[in-house]
Design a protein around this motif. Structure first.
Motif, short mmCIF file in Angstrom:
data_model
loop_
_atom_site.label_atom_id
_atom_site.label_comp_id
_atom_site.label_asym_id
_atom_site.label_seq_id
_atom_site.Cartn_x
_atom_site.Cartn_y
_atom_site.Cartn_z
N ASP A 194 0.84 -1.21 0.00
CA ASP A 194 0.00 0.00 0.00
C ASP A 194 0.87 1.26 0.00
OD1 ASP A 194 -2.36 -1.64 0.63
OD2 ASP A 194 -1.41 -1.85 2.60
N VAL A 195 2.02 1.14 0.68
CA VAL A 195 2.92 2.29 0.84
C VAL A 195 4.27 1.91 0.24
CG1 VAL A 195 4.15 3.73 2.52
CG2 VAL A 195 1.81 3.02 3.00
N ILE A 196 4.78 2.77 -0.64
CA ILE A 196 6.06 2.48 -1.29
C ILE A 196 6.99 3.68 -1.10
CG2 ILE A 196 7.21 1.94 -3.49
CD1 ILE A 196 4.41 0.94 -4.49
N VAL A 197 8.17 3.45 -0.51
CA VAL A 197 9.15 4.55 -0.47
C VAL A 197 10.35 4.18 -1.34
CG1 VAL A 197 8.47 5.46 1.80
CG2 VAL A 197 10.33 3.81 1.64
N LEU A 198 10.89 5.20 -1.98
CA LEU A 198 11.95 4.97 -2.96
C LEU A 198 13.18 5.78 -2.59
CD1 LEU A 198 9.16 5.60 -5.34
CD2 LEU A 198 10.52 3.55 -5.73
N ASP A 199 14.32 5.13 -2.66
CA ASP A 199 15.59 5.80 -2.38
C ASP A 199 16.29 5.99 -3.73
OD1 ASP A 199 18.05 6.64 -1.50
OD2 ASP A 199 18.63 4.73 -0.60
N VAL A 200 16.29 7.23 -4.21
CA VAL A 200 16.88 7.52 -5.52
C VAL A 200 18.31 8.03 -5.31
CG1 VAL A 200 16.69 8.96 -7.60
CG2 VAL A 200 14.63 8.05 -6.53
N LYS A 201 19.27 7.28 -5.81
CA LYS A 201 20.68 7.65 -5.63
C LYS A 201 21.10 8.66 -6.70
CE LYS A 201 21.36 4.42 -2.53
NZ LYS A 201 21.45 4.77 -1.12
N CYS A 202 21.98 9.54 -6.30
CA CYS A 202 22.41 10.61 -7.20
C CYS A 202 23.92 10.72 -7.14
CB CYS A 202 21.75 11.89 -6.70
SG CYS A 202 22.43 13.38 -7.35
N GLY A 203 24.56 10.92 -8.29
CA GLY A 203 26.00 11.13 -8.30
C GLY A 203 26.73 10.09 -9.10
N ASP A 204 28.05 10.14 -8.96
CA ASP A 204 28.93 9.21 -9.65
C ASP A 204 28.52 7.78 -9.34
OD1 ASP A 204 31.09 9.35 -11.26
OD2 ASP A 204 32.50 8.84 -9.67
N GLY A 205 28.40 6.95 -10.36
CA GLY A 205 28.07 5.55 -10.07
C GLY A 205 26.57 5.31 -9.97
N ALA A 206 25.75 6.37 -9.90
CA ALA A 206 24.29 6.19 -9.89
C ALA A 206 23.77 6.39 -11.31
CB ALA A 206 23.66 7.21 -8.95
N PHE A 207 22.53 5.93 -11.59
CA PHE A 207 21.97 6.15 -12.92
C PHE A 207 21.85 7.65 -13.19
CE2 PHE A 207 19.97 1.99 -11.94
CZ PHE A 207 20.58 1.29 -12.96
N CYS A 232 3.03 7.08 -1.84
CA CYS A 232 4.40 7.03 -2.33
C CYS A 232 5.21 8.23 -1.88
CB CYS A 232 4.33 7.10 -3.85
SG CYS A 232 5.02 5.71 -4.67
N ALA A 233 6.47 8.01 -1.53
CA ALA A 233 7.40 9.12 -1.28
C ALA A 233 8.77 8.68 -1.76
CB ALA A 233 7.44 9.45 0.21
N ALA A 234 9.62 9.66 -2.10
CA ALA A 234 10.97 9.32 -2.54
C ALA A 234 11.96 10.23 -1.84
CB ALA A 234 11.09 9.47 -4.05
N ILE A 235 13.14 9.71 -1.58
CA ILE A 235 14.19 10.61 -1.10
C ILE A 235 15.39 10.49 -2.03
CG2 ILE A 235 13.36 10.32 1.28
CD1 ILE A 235 15.87 8.93 1.93
N ILE A 236 16.07 11.62 -2.17
CA ILE A 236 17.24 11.63 -3.06
C ILE A 236 18.49 11.65 -2.17
CG2 ILE A 236 18.43 12.92 -4.87
CD1 ILE A 236 15.63 14.10 -5.56
N THR A 237 19.35 10.66 -2.36
CA THR A 237 20.55 10.59 -1.51
C THR A 237 21.80 10.56 -2.37
OG1 THR A 237 20.34 8.18 -1.42
CG2 THR A 237 19.45 9.39 0.42
N ASP A 238 22.85 11.14 -1.80
CA ASP A 238 24.14 11.22 -2.47
C ASP A 238 24.84 9.88 -2.46
OD1 ASP A 238 24.94 13.48 -3.65
OD2 ASP A 238 26.45 13.99 -2.15
#
Ligand code: URA
Length: 435
Positions: A194-207, A232-238
């Motif tokens: 029902d609840v989906i959280v997404l960790d979106v990676k950012c930077g070198d080595g990430a998509f 749904c929620a997403a966080i952007i991490t280095d």
């Protein structure tokens, strides 16, 4: 309908309708549309993009290409998380017991890793006796009884994505936001939470290399999740260094235990607190992020979070004592320190390169059929911004044979960069996306 016409339509900037997208995914899954036509379509999508309706149709068609799990026999709010990948990423091992200890139900299907270190399933299988293949009935029963179960992804979950992802991998069409969103969300939606959280990676080595692209991906993922009726929620991490300290399967389980028992703080705990807060607030279990954070910290401090992991391990046939006495986890025969050659401040740790060292030690797979050595890997002794004196250990190598150990030590020197002065780090958590 002819695939050639659909390719030309997208190539010329057209918008594909629902029937056209269904035709394309059905045909590609059953083999009537060949790889060469689908690769041309993927490239046209990468270059021309898709609007939200097209991405939603693509996601739903891929989701329905195989089994769609109905989690309704499980009582309560079911939550899931996804990460776009990272070296040393043992987040699920920490986050899932933490939120389960706060009352959320975690019915999670995870994958194995290819390249770098293993995936969540490989890490869990380093716990003696732990089984990641339960029947659907056992899976539901375990979640109802214990609030948590993590099993391997079934072969029939979004088979269109399996085929498409392999094709994209060899046709230069991975970094397309509509294709990444439909790939990730088709699997997550088919898994039924029902609840989906997404960790979106950012930077070198990430998509996604730039913060702007990472934010666009995060917003598209959450929009499609919501349009499909999920919270749904997403966080952007280095991703400018490995997550936490350990890279390697049993070593990562040991680190997860340290975090769950309150013995280790840092980026891994912070990530789990932020993702967990998003889960609890989206689920309506907490009124604010602050309240959710307190609930999660209380689960750690009281020992309930580690107890929950032990409960899951025991329910899936594993040895829960291995969590209290990590010496029972697989142990490498050889250990080597990597002494710094310079005095200074760590200014960079090449995450991908550290992952490759762990893989070469035997901790990851180069091909699907390789077997993993659960005991080997690397534990960082210094992270970004840490001061270091010449001779201090930068990392410890855990190896099963001396030659591979010596090679790993040599390679690890090149994974670190240093600066003479202090090193400023951009915030590890760049953004939380909720709309
Ligand atoms: N992870 C996925 O599952 N699919 C993608 O396309 C990219 C990352």
């Amino acid at each position: 309908m002819r695939m050639t016409d659909l390719i030309a339509k997208k190539r010329d900037g057209g918008v594909l309708d629902t029937e056209e997208i269904r035709f394309m995914i059905r045909g590609y899954t059953d083999g009537s549309i060949p790889d060469y036509q689908m690769s041309a379509m993927c490239m046209a999508i990468l270059l021309r993009g898709m609007d939200d309706r097209e991405v939603l149709d693509l996601t739903m068609s891929m989701m329905h290409s195989g089994e769609v799990l109905d989690l309704s026999p499980i009582e309560g709010v079911k939550a899931d998380k996804h990460s776009t990948g990272g070296v040393g990423d043992k987040t699920s091992l920490v986050l899932c017991p933490m939120v389960s200890a706060c009352g959320l139900k975690v019915a999670k299907m995870s994958g194995r890793g290819l390249g770098h270190t293993g995936g969540t399933i490989d890490k869990l299988e380093s716990i003696p006796g732990f089984s990641t293949s339960l029947t659907e009935e056992q899976f539901f029963d375990n979640v109802n009884r214990h609030g948590i179960a993590i099993i391997g992804q079934t072969a029939d979950l979004a088979p269109a994505d399996k085929k498409l992802y392999a094709l994209r991998d060899v046709t230069g069409t991975v970094p397309s936001i509509p294709l990444i969103v439909s790939s990730v969300m088709s699997k997550k939606l088919a898994s039924g939470a029902d609840v989906i959280v997404l960790d979106v990676k950012c930077g070198d080595g990430a998509f996604m290399k730039s913060p702007e692209d990472a934010e666009e991906l995060a917003r598209s993922l959450t929009r499609i999740g919501r349009l499909a009726g999920r919270k749904c929620a997403a966080i952007i991490t280095d991703m400018d260094q490995p997550l936490g300290f350990a890279v390697g399967n049993a070593l990562e389980v040991e680190e997860a235990i340290r975090v769950l028992s309150g013995q280790e703080e840092g980026d891994l705990l912070e990530l789990c607190l932020v993702l967990g807060s998003c889960m609890l607030t989206e689920a309506g279990f907490a009124a604010s992020d602050g309240e959710a954070r307190e609930m999660l910290l209380d689960a750690v401090r009281s020992g309930r979070a580690l107890d929950k992991l032990a409960e899951m391990v025991e329910a899936q046939g594993g040895d829960p004592e291995a969590l209290r006495h990590p010496g029972r986890l697989p142990q490498a025969a050889y250990r080597y320190e990597v002494p710094s050659r310079v005095t200074g401040t760590v200014s960079r740790i090449h995450a991908e390169a550290v992952g490759l060292v762990s893989m070469k030690l035997g901790g990851g797979r180069a091909t699907k059929t390789d077997t993993i050595d659960p005991a080997v890997g690397v534990v960082l002794q210094r992270k970004l911004g840490d001061p270091v004196q010449a001779g201090d250990s930068l990392a410890t190598v855990y190896a099963s044979d001396p030659d591979r150990g010596a090679e790993a030590v040599a390679l690890l020197h090149d994974c670190f960069e240093f600066s003479d002065g202090p090193v400023a780090r951009p915030p590890f958590i760049r953004k939380i996306v909720r709309d």
